[in-house]
Design a protein around this motif. Sequence first.
Motif, mmCIF file in Angstrom:
data_model
loop_
_atom_site.group_PDB
_atom_site.id
_atom_site.type_symbol
_atom_site.label_atom_id
_atom_site.label_comp_id
_atom_site.label_asym_id
_atom_site.label_seq_id
_atom_site.Cartn_x
_atom_site.Cartn_y
_atom_site.Cartn_z
ATOM 1 N N SER A 117 0.806 -1.222 0.000
ATOM 2 C CA SER A 117 0.000 0.000 0.000
ATOM 3 C C SER A 117 0.837 1.269 0.000
ATOM 4 N N ASP A 156 -0.075 4.209 -2.594
ATOM 5 C CA ASP A 156 -1.135 5.206 -2.378
ATOM 6 C C ASP A 156 -2.353 5.028 -3.269
ATOM 7 N N SER A 205 -6.047 3.255 -3.974
ATOM 8 C CA SER A 205 -7.132 2.719 -3.168
ATOM 9 C C SER A 205 -7.300 1.223 -3.417
ATOM 10 N N PRO A 244 -1.038 -4.895 2.728
ATOM 11 C CA PRO A 244 -1.058 -3.580 3.373
ATOM 12 C C PRO A 244 0.110 -3.385 4.327
ATOM 13 N N ASP A 280 -3.895 0.247 6.172
ATOM 14 C CA ASP A 280 -4.046 1.183 5.064
ATOM 15 C C ASP A 280 -5.231 0.783 4.193
ATOM 16 N N ARG A 281 -6.172 1.715 4.028
ATOM 17 C CA ARG A 281 -7.290 1.565 3.098
ATOM 18 C C ARG A 281 -8.227 0.413 3.430
ATOM 19 N N GLY A 309 -8.927 3.590 7.499
ATOM 20 C CA GLY A 309 -7.881 4.532 7.153
ATOM 21 C C GLY A 309 -8.327 5.969 7.353
ATOM 22 N N SER A 348 -1.994 7.474 1.389
ATOM 23 C CA SER A 348 -2.449 6.432 2.292
ATOM 24 C C SER A 348 -2.134 6.837 3.727
#
Length: 327
Positions: A18, A21, A23, A36, A45-46, A54, A285
């Motif tokens: 991740s 950056d 999605s 991640p 992350d996300r 996130g 992120s």
Amino acid sequence: MLTTTQTTRERFAIVCDSGCDLSEDSLAAARVTCVPLVGRDAFLDRRSTGDRTGTDLFKRLSGVRGKAQLESPPPGVGEFREVYERLAKQGYRSIISLHVSSAMRDVCSFATRAAAQVSSVDIHVIDSNCVSAQMALVLARLVADRDAGMDAERAARRVVEAARAARLLVIPAPGAMGERLKGGGRSALHKKVLGTADSLRTRALGARRAFSVDEDGNVREFSRSTELPRLAGVIARAMSTYAREVGSLTYVKVRSGASALLSIIEKHLDTNEFDAECAAVLRTSPYMTAEVGVGAAGVAYVPASLVSAREARTLMGPDDNLEADGG
């Protein structure tokens, strides 16, 4: 197992982390498996973990001045091995595993160790020496080549070429990223003290810094000023200089939060001094937000001969995940 269509079009699988950056939706649409970068307190992350996402982490970081301390360990060998074995069971014979610069986050060593433990599939682990939108541009090259039916060996060579040519220029929030500049043979404590002292002097002067991430993946300060338009102008001139060397550029704007700084950068990029096309705008992120601070902004770019704006836009969309932070 792979379908007939997948077998003919996808000659290898793609794994990333991740640090790019992008999605989760964008990566899933591109059939890229993401490992991640895990943050403290079970933030991913996300990804959602219970009632924590996130976006929740982003709001928490908004109250931090400078670089936030996430104390987030990288994914381990077991996580990568599980991903590789799952893809092998799906019928893939080759995997290209592309990762954030080891100068920023050491995940390549874990991926490499995991690859050595999986004999059922040929795995190419690549340190992109990139981060954020810079890495996303490199990933766009890889996705486009896979979709065109290219074999893994050739695609790996092309992605390394794109990674060496990609650049990232970013203006972080005040106080962020300073400690990463202190190299040499000093102890970690000495480097931290020097970084803190330099950061305090910079704050006292009211100066902001601009940093670059070049082909070696290291972060370097390339300008500082008390005037943000001046730093934005430095970014535009750096892109113009690079364009004179390599030709037209494909670029991606990146921001951390609802950054007023991005609009200042955009004004300086509205020029006919060099030929460049914007492919997308990315939100950082949680991992990258912790590095650059809330309110940061910058530009990643690569020669258009290596990654076209169309190829980048196909992966990212014009505005990847902008709604998540209220921007």
